[in-house]
Scaffold this motif. Structure first.
Motif, mmCIF file in Angstrom:
data_model
loop_
_atom_site.group_PDB
_atom_site.id
_atom_site.type_symbol
_atom_site.label_atom_id
_atom_site.label_comp_id
_atom_site.label_asym_id
_atom_site.label_seq_id
_atom_site.Cartn_x
_atom_site.Cartn_y
_atom_site.Cartn_z
ATOM 1 N N GLU A 31 0.844 -1.195 0.000
ATOM 2 C CA GLU A 31 0.000 0.000 0.000
ATOM 3 C C GLU A 31 0.879 1.244 0.000
ATOM 4 O OE1 GLU A 31 -3.104 2.197 3.086
ATOM 5 O OE2 GLU A 31 -2.427 0.179 3.514
ATOM 6 N N GLU A 33 0.729 4.835 1.394
ATOM 7 C CA GLU A 33 -0.059 5.625 2.346
ATOM 8 C C GLU A 33 -0.133 7.086 1.945
ATOM 9 O OE1 GLU A 33 1.323 5.113 6.342
ATOM 10 O OE2 GLU A 33 0.356 3.157 6.512
ATOM 11 N N THR A 48 6.933 -0.579 7.178
ATOM 12 C CA THR A 48 6.663 0.720 6.578
ATOM 13 C C THR A 48 7.978 1.345 6.119
ATOM 14 O OG1 THR A 48 4.725 1.048 7.973
ATOM 15 C CG2 THR A 48 5.666 3.008 6.966
ATOM 16 N N ARG A 83 3.903 0.338 13.052
ATOM 17 C CA ARG A 83 3.105 1.507 12.717
ATOM 18 C C ARG A 83 2.349 2.079 13.906
ATOM 19 N NH1 ARG A 83 0.154 -0.252 7.275
ATOM 20 N NH2 ARG A 83 -1.558 0.163 8.656
ATOM 21 N N LEU A 89 0.576 9.203 10.965
ATOM 22 C CA LEU A 89 1.379 9.534 9.800
ATOM 23 C C LEU A 89 2.209 10.796 10.038
ATOM 24 C CD1 LEU A 89 2.119 9.161 6.825
ATOM 25 C CD2 LEU A 89 0.081 10.451 6.241
#
Length: 95
Positions: A31, A33, A48, A83, A89
């Protein structure tokens, strides 16, 4: 069963290829983000990954195949901790 095991093994592969700090090819991408010309944040099978640089743009993206190709000046590649452990974020981008 053998087909599923082979398919999982191929999907789980994670590689990074950086050429001249200007072209980055990544496999194992699950993915994306967020992205802009300075930062791309993606979830890979290895965790990540945050790519920082300037003039970054996504040339090719195939989430089915788990492949991403980025062009621009790459300054850093950083794998983030779990995460949930460091916040959202914004905490990852500015932390």
């Amino acid at each position: 069963m053998a087909y599923e095991a082979e398919r999982f093994r191929g999907a789980a592969a994670h590689t990074l290829t950086l050429e001249e700090r200007e072209r980055l090819c990544i496999t194992g991408v699950e993915e994306v983000e967020s992205f802009d010309e300075n930062t791309i944040v993606m979830v890979t099978v290895a965790g990540t990954l945050v790519v920082r640089g300037s003039g970054l743009h996504i040339e090719q993206l195939s989430l089915e195949g788990g492949q991403l190709q980025v062009e621009g000046q790459v300054e850093s590649l950083n794998y983030e901790e779990d995460r949930g452990s460091r916040g959202g974020l914004l905490a990852r981008l500015f932390g």
